[in-house]
Design a protein around this motif. Structure first.
Motif, mmCIF file in Angstrom:
data_model
loop_
_atom_site.group_PDB
_atom_site.id
_atom_site.type_symbol
_atom_site.label_atom_id
_atom_site.label_comp_id
_atom_site.label_asym_id
_atom_site.label_seq_id
_atom_site.Cartn_x
_atom_site.Cartn_y
_atom_site.Cartn_z
ATOM 1 N N LEU A 137 52.786 40.152 35.889
ATOM 2 C CA LEU A 137 51.624 40.599 35.113
ATOM 3 C C LEU A 137 51.939 40.247 33.663
ATOM 4 N N ILE A 138 51.391 39.140 33.206
ATOM 5 C CA ILE A 138 51.628 38.680 31.840
ATOM 6 C C ILE A 138 50.289 38.466 31.155
ATOM 7 N N GLU A 139 50.070 39.185 30.066
ATOM 8 C CA GLU A 139 48.817 39.147 29.315
ATOM 9 C C GLU A 139 47.672 39.594 30.224
ATOM 10 N N SER A 140 46.453 39.135 29.956
ATOM 11 C CA SER A 140 45.293 39.657 30.685
ATOM 12 C C SER A 140 45.257 39.127 32.115
ATOM 13 N N PRO A 141 45.103 40.013 33.105
ATOM 14 C CA PRO A 141 44.998 39.545 34.487
ATOM 15 C C PRO A 141 43.788 38.626 34.650
ATOM 16 N N ALA A 142 43.920 37.569 35.440
ATOM 17 C CA ALA A 142 42.831 36.624 35.668
ATOM 18 C C ALA A 142 42.419 36.674 37.138
ATOM 19 N N PHE A 143 41.178 37.053 37.378
ATOM 20 C CA PHE A 143 40.651 37.120 38.735
ATOM 21 C C PHE A 143 39.289 36.450 38.794
ATOM 22 N N LEU A 144 38.780 36.284 40.005
ATOM 23 C CA LEU A 144 37.471 35.662 40.206
ATOM 24 C C LEU A 144 36.380 36.708 40.002
ATOM 25 N N ASN A 145 35.494 36.453 39.055
ATOM 26 C CA ASN A 145 34.480 37.433 38.664
ATOM 27 C C ASN A 145 33.524 37.811 39.790
ATOM 28 N N GLY A 146 33.256 36.878 40.705
ATOM 29 C CA GLY A 146 32.283 37.127 41.757
ATOM 30 C C GLY A 146 32.862 37.739 43.016
ATOM 31 N N TYR A 147 34.157 38.065 42.994
ATOM 32 C CA TYR A 147 34.835 38.675 44.139
ATOM 33 C C TYR A 147 35.093 40.154 43.861
ATOM 34 N N GLY A 200 37.625 43.533 44.276
ATOM 35 C CA GLY A 200 39.080 43.657 44.117
ATOM 36 C C GLY A 200 39.818 43.250 45.376
ATOM 37 N N LEU A 201 39.339 43.727 46.532
ATOM 38 C CA LEU A 201 39.978 43.384 47.804
ATOM 39 C C LEU A 201 39.904 41.886 48.065
ATOM 40 N N GLN A 202 38.748 41.289 47.821
ATOM 41 C CA GLN A 202 38.601 39.846 48.042
ATOM 42 C C GLN A 202 39.543 39.046 47.143
ATOM 43 N N ASP A 243 46.039 45.006 55.744
ATOM 44 C CA ASP A 243 46.376 46.436 55.641
ATOM 45 C C ASP A 243 47.299 46.691 54.450
ATOM 46 N N ALA A 244 48.269 45.802 54.236
ATOM 47 C CA ALA A 244 49.200 45.953 53.111
ATOM 48 C C ALA A 244 48.465 45.803 51.779
ATOM 49 N N VAL A 245 47.514 44.875 51.736
ATOM 50 C CA VAL A 245 46.730 44.688 50.513
ATOM 51 C C VAL A 245 45.876 45.927 50.233
ATOM 52 N N ARG A 246 45.247 46.454 51.248
ATOM 53 C CA ARG A 246 44.437 47.669 51.092
ATOM 54 C C ARG A 246 45.307 48.832 50.594
ATOM 55 N N HIS A 247 46.485 48.964 51.170
ATOM 56 C CA HIS A 247 47.394 50.036 50.760
ATOM 57 C C HIS A 247 47.782 49.884 49.287
ATOM 58 N N THR A 248 48.026 48.647 48.859
ATOM 59 C CA THR A 248 48.419 48.420 47.472
ATOM 60 C C THR A 248 47.280 48.775 46.516
ATOM 61 N N ILE A 249 46.060 48.447 46.902
ATOM 62 C CA ILE A 249 44.904 48.794 46.066
ATOM 63 C C ILE A 249 44.800 50.307 45.917
ATOM 64 N N GLU A 250 44.982 51.025 47.016
ATOM 65 C CA GLU A 250 44.961 52.493 46.965
ATOM 66 C C GLU A 250 46.112 53.023 46.110
ATOM 67 N N ARG A 251 47.245 52.349 46.188
ATOM 68 C CA ARG A 251 48.438 52.784 45.452
ATOM 69 C C ARG A 251 48.214 52.781 43.941
ATOM 70 N N ASP A 286 35.467 49.432 47.537
ATOM 71 C CA ASP A 286 34.532 49.331 46.412
ATOM 72 C C ASP A 286 33.859 47.957 46.453
ATOM 73 N N LYS A 287 32.525 47.948 46.504
ATOM 74 C CA LYS A 287 31.777 46.691 46.634
ATOM 75 C C LYS A 287 31.481 46.025 45.294
ATOM 76 N N ARG A 288 31.845 46.687 44.201
ATOM 77 C CA ARG A 288 31.599 46.078 42.898
ATOM 78 C C ARG A 288 32.413 44.798 42.730
ATOM 79 N N LYS A 289 31.785 43.815 42.095
ATOM 80 C CA LYS A 289 32.502 42.585 41.784
ATOM 81 C C LYS A 289 33.429 42.834 40.595
ATOM 82 N N TYR A 290 34.435 41.979 40.485
ATOM 83 C CA TYR A 290 35.428 42.140 39.411
ATOM 84 C C TYR A 290 34.774 42.176 38.033
ATOM 85 N N ARG A 291 33.701 41.417 37.850
ATOM 86 C CA ARG A 291 33.040 41.391 36.535
ATOM 87 C C ARG A 291 32.502 42.756 36.122
ATOM 88 N N LYS A 292 32.290 43.626 37.095
ATOM 89 C CA LYS A 292 31.758 44.965 36.818
ATOM 90 C C LYS A 292 32.870 45.992 36.574
#
Length: 216
Positions: free
Chosen positions: A82-92, A94-96, A111-119, A126-132
């Motif tokens: 994690l260096i500087e601002s995280p970069a993700f796809l705006n139209g996806y 968090g899970l995607q 399942d591991a990814v879902r667990h990490t998000i909860e962590r 959450d159905k919100r896109k990253y841009r939101k």
């Protein structure tokens, strides 16, 4: 988890004639948190970028267990970043976004990814896109991306940015859990007391130089 030694020797970097890193040497091992303390522009972030292979040094070496970065490996292996601002796809969502990253190395399942998000205090459904996402949510997702593959090394730059008090406590707990797991963690944070409370060893950086090394 295997034992890791990460060693930086006489690291030097200039950009447009400006010295960014000067004769930086440090040795780090598994199961500890190493704090990088210094003002903005001191070289903390550039050192992290050099350590993982995002920039190349003009001279000096970065080694992991004797393997030299840029010679034996293109990028630092088994490293969450994690260096500087995280970069993700705006139209996806968090899970995607995290599933997209997870599919690259295929080291963790859904399942591991879902667990990490909860962590990190987010909802994997959450159905919100990253841009939101709010700034704090974006920061949490960036931390999730760094830790989801349970890497041997974590390079974490300013993880508490945009987090509220509860978020800060949550991330502190995560970092200590990762340390207990045996990860080697390099951490920068502008909050001096917070950095000192988490670190086992502290490197004070000024104008691209290591000015002091403190064992806490």
């Amino acid at each position: 988890m295997k034992e890791i030694q990460l060693k930086v020797t006489d690291a030097n970097k200039k950009i447009h004639g400006n010295t960014i890193l000067e004769n930086v040497s440090l040795t780090m091992t598994s199961g500890k948190i190493y704090g990088l303390q210094g003002s903005n522009g001191s070289g903390k972030t550039m050192l992290m970028r050099a350590m993982c292979g995002l920039i190349r040094l003009n001279s000096g070496t970065v080694e992991m267990n004797g393997k030299i970065l840029g010679k034996d490996m293109a990028f630092l292996e088994n490293t969450g970043i994690l260096i500087e601002s995280p970069a993700f796809l705006n139209g996806y969502t968090g899970l995607q976004n995290l599933m997209y990253l997870a599919d690259i190395q295929k080291r963790v399942d859904r399942d591991a990814v879902r667990h990490t998000i909860e962590r990190v205090g987010l909802d994997p459904d959450d159905k919100r896109k990253y841009r939101k996402y709010s700034l704090g949510m974006k920061q949490r997702l960036g931390i999730a991306a760094a830790i989801m593959e349970q890497n041997d090394i974590l390079l974490i730059d300013e993880p508490f940015n945009a987090l509220d008090v509860d978020g800060i406590e949550l991330v502190k707990g995560i970092l200590l859990e990762e340390k207990a797991r045996g990860a080697l963690i390099v951490l920068s944070c502008h909050e001096k007391q917070l950095l000192e409370s988490l670190s086992d060893e502290l490197y004070l950086i000024q104008s691209g130089k290591i000015m002091d090394h403190i064992v806490l």
